[in-house]
Motif scaffolding. Structure first.
Motif, PDB file in Angstrom:
ATOM      1  N   GLU A  84       3.286   9.299  60.167  1.00  0.00           N
ATOM      2  CA  GLU A  84       4.095  10.342  60.776  1.00  0.00           C
ATOM      3  C   GLU A  84       4.380  11.463  59.782  1.00  0.00           C
ATOM      4  O   GLU A  84       3.990  11.395  58.618  1.00  0.00           O
ATOM      5  CB  GLU A  84       5.408   9.744  61.304  1.00  0.00           C
ATOM      6  CG  GLU A  84       5.198   8.716  62.420  1.00  0.00           C
ATOM      7  CD  GLU A  84       6.501   8.080  62.884  1.00  0.00           C
ATOM      8  OE1 GLU A  84       7.571   8.467  62.347  1.00  0.00           O
ATOM      9  OE2 GLU A  84       6.451   7.190  63.744  1.00  0.00           O
ATOM     10  N   THR A  85       5.060  12.493  60.266  1.00  0.00           N
ATOM     11  CA  THR A  85       5.464  13.606  59.411  1.00  0.00           C
ATOM     12  C   THR A  85       6.978  13.675  59.348  1.00  0.00           C
ATOM     13  O   THR A  85       7.682  13.059  60.160  1.00  0.00           O
ATOM     14  CB  THR A  85       4.919  14.940  59.940  1.00  0.00           C
ATOM     15  OG1 THR A  85       5.437  15.161  61.263  1.00  0.00           O
ATOM     16  CG2 THR A  85       3.406  14.927  59.977  1.00  0.00           C
ATOM     17  N   THR A  86       7.486  14.417  58.381  1.00  0.00           N
ATOM     18  CA  THR A  86       8.928  14.547  58.216  1.00  0.00           C
ATOM     19  C   THR A  86       9.266  15.966  57.771  1.00  0.00           C
ATOM     20  O   THR A  86       8.471  16.607  57.075  1.00  0.00           O
ATOM     21  CB  THR A  86       9.457  13.519  57.189  1.00  0.00           C
ATOM     22  OG1 THR A  86      10.882  13.585  57.132  1.00  0.00           O
ATOM     23  CG2 THR A  86       8.884  13.768  55.800  1.00  0.00           C
ATOM     24  N   MET A  87      10.423  16.446  58.180  1.00  0.00           N
ATOM     25  CA  MET A  87      10.848  17.796  57.822  1.00  0.00           C
ATOM     26  C   MET A  87      11.400  17.799  56.403  1.00  0.00           C
ATOM     27  O   MET A  87      12.283  17.017  56.060  1.00  0.00           O
ATOM     28  CB  MET A  87      11.908  18.304  58.788  1.00  0.00           C
ATOM     29  CG  MET A  87      11.387  18.654  60.164  1.00  0.00           C
ATOM     30  SD  MET A  87      10.116  19.953  60.163  1.00  0.00           S
ATOM     31  CE  MET A  87      11.066  21.345  59.509  1.00  0.00           C
ATOM     32  N   ILE A  88      10.866  18.682  55.579  1.00  0.00           N
ATOM     33  CA  ILE A  88      11.390  18.900  54.230  1.00  0.00           C
ATOM     34  C   ILE A  88      11.664  20.392  54.129  1.00  0.00           C
ATOM     35  O   ILE A  88      10.732  21.203  54.000  1.00  0.00           O
ATOM     36  CB  ILE A  88      10.408  18.428  53.148  1.00  0.00           C
ATOM     37  CG1 ILE A  88      10.181  16.916  53.293  1.00  0.00           C
ATOM     38  CG2 ILE A  88      10.926  18.757  51.758  1.00  0.00           C
ATOM     39  CD1 ILE A  88       9.146  16.349  52.352  1.00  0.00           C
TER      40      ILE A  88
END
Length: 420
Positions: A84-88
């Motif tokens: 998955e991806t994550t907000m940074i």
């Protein structure tokens, strides 16, 4: 002095090391100042648009830097989250890219110290990334291989972490031993039972008969932290508190996530806080939910987790301690005793004991047949865990390895053997 362009890399859940062999002798590279260990932690500083690693990441976070802290990311290998991806900040990054940043940093730091490119690596891996799921386990290793490749390594091989620790131990052996290697890291507990002797290349690819059993379980230091947190800290924030509707308790998911390093950041979204405000109206002790909401508004979940980890370590030496929670509410603290720690760790430690017993059975041995136990990994320093495990092999001599360095040294020796 000649330096081999290969290394052993121990990417740990809590701490990481990188080892290499110079003039026939293994050593660990200084990864942060004079320290050879690097906490497996990143902090993305939104104010300076920079990335901090290790102790620097923790310090920057604790000093109130505006950004996002991430730790224990190795634990998501083998889970759907890794893809998955994550907000940074304002950018969405794949979790694989975040792990790649950390491995790239280790590689660059080593290359800067030795003045040469390091392209070949033997990476440590737990006996099981995923318990009882060989397909998911293989996928986790291949994912880590791809991450290492993206980080710049061209030749990538793997070795079980307890086998690497055995190679480190073998450097000190003067006579034949039947050894139990116990490696309790941040995410897993791994065990190898094997014959070691000064003349036996115990961990060589063509001498695997020396290894009698190799086993592990997905229980480690971060799990021990989580259980202590749930037992002694989370009740102060509403964990297992009753709701107005008879027979209902507060949902536990929020608290399990808050006590789990790699899930803390997921709690900072607006939906979670909206759900908690709704539940507050249904709670018989709304002031406990106010504490939890305040903590999330401050984004201090990692500060809480660091405090629990520090308390666990303190209880290895002290009979009692108190974790100050002033940053949540003035005068609030979580009282903990060594007995509280024992009670929190009992079930997990029993799972570890069961896994060792399975290893002994696989090897066709009794506990009395083990002549030496080699301990590595930070959680082997916890008295209750240490005694519970070593009591299983009452006739064995106890040898303490470098709690955070033995695997890295062993991987460096293995890298030399494989790549030359």
């Amino acid at each position: 002095m000649k330096t081999k362009a290969c290394c052993g890399l121990d990417f740990g859940t809590s701490n990481s090391t990188l080892g290499l062999v110079e003039d026939g002798r293994p050593r660990l590279v200084k990864l942060e100042g004079e320290e050879v260990t690097l906490p497996s932690t990143l902090f993305f500083d939104f104010e300076e648009n920079s990335t901090h690693f290790g102790r620097d990441a923790i310090t920057t976070y604790m000093e109130g830097g505006e950004g996002r802290m991430m730790r224990a990311l190795k634990s998501i290998l083998g889970s759907p989250t890794i893809h998955e991806t994550t907000m940074i900040g304002r950018e969405r990054k794949p979790f694989t890219a975040v792990l790649g940043l950390f491995l790239s940093h280790m590689k660059r730091t080593a290359e800067a110290e030795i003045g040469a490119s390091v392209s070949r690596v033997v990476m440590g891996r737990p006996v099981h990334f995923v318990d009882y799921n060989p397909d998911a386990d293989r996928e986790a290793e291949e994912t880590l291989r791809a991450i290492a490749s993206d980080a710049g390594f061209s030749d990538i091989e793997f070795e079980f972490e307890p086998v690497a620790a055995a190679r480190d131990y073998q450097q000190t052996v003067n006579s034949e031993e039947t050894a139990l290697i116990i490696d309790i890291g941040g995410g897993t507990s791994d065990f190898t039972i094997l014959k070691v002797s000064p003349k036996n290349e115990t961990t060589g690819a063509d001498s695997r008969d020396a290894i009698l059993a190799n086993t592990g379980v997905h229980v480690g230091g971060t799990d021990f932290d989580r259980w202590l947190s749930l037992a002694r800290v989370m009740p102060l924030l509403g964990y297992q508190s009753p709701m107005i509707k008879k027979g209902r308790l507060m949902p536990v998911g929020f608290y399990h996530d808050l006590a789990t390093w790699q899930k803390i950041n997921f709690l900072y979204d607006h939906k979670t806080q909206a759900d908690l405000r709704y539940l507050r109206r249904e709670a018989t002790k709304p002031h406990l939910l106010d504490r939890l909401l305040h903590l999330l508004e401050l984004r201090e979940g990692h500060r809480l987790a660091l405090g629990v980890e520090t308390s666990k370590v303190a209880l290895s030496e002290l009979d009692q301690t108190a974790l100050s929670l002033d940053f949540i509410e003035k005068g609030l603290s979580a009282e903990m005793t060594r007995q509280h720690l024992v009670e929190a760790l009992e079930d997990g430690t029993e799972r570890v004991r069961k896994t060792i017993a399975e290893g002994l059975q696989t090897a066709g041995l009794e506990g009395d047949d083990i002549t030496v136990v080699f301990l590595t990994g930070g959680s082997t320093k916890v008295p209750y865990i240490r005694k519970s495990l070593t009591d299983m092999v009452p006739k064995a001599r106890i040898v303490d390895g470098d709690a955070f360095g033995s695997v890295g040294v062993g991987l460096a020796l293995e890298a030399q053997r494989r790549f030359g």
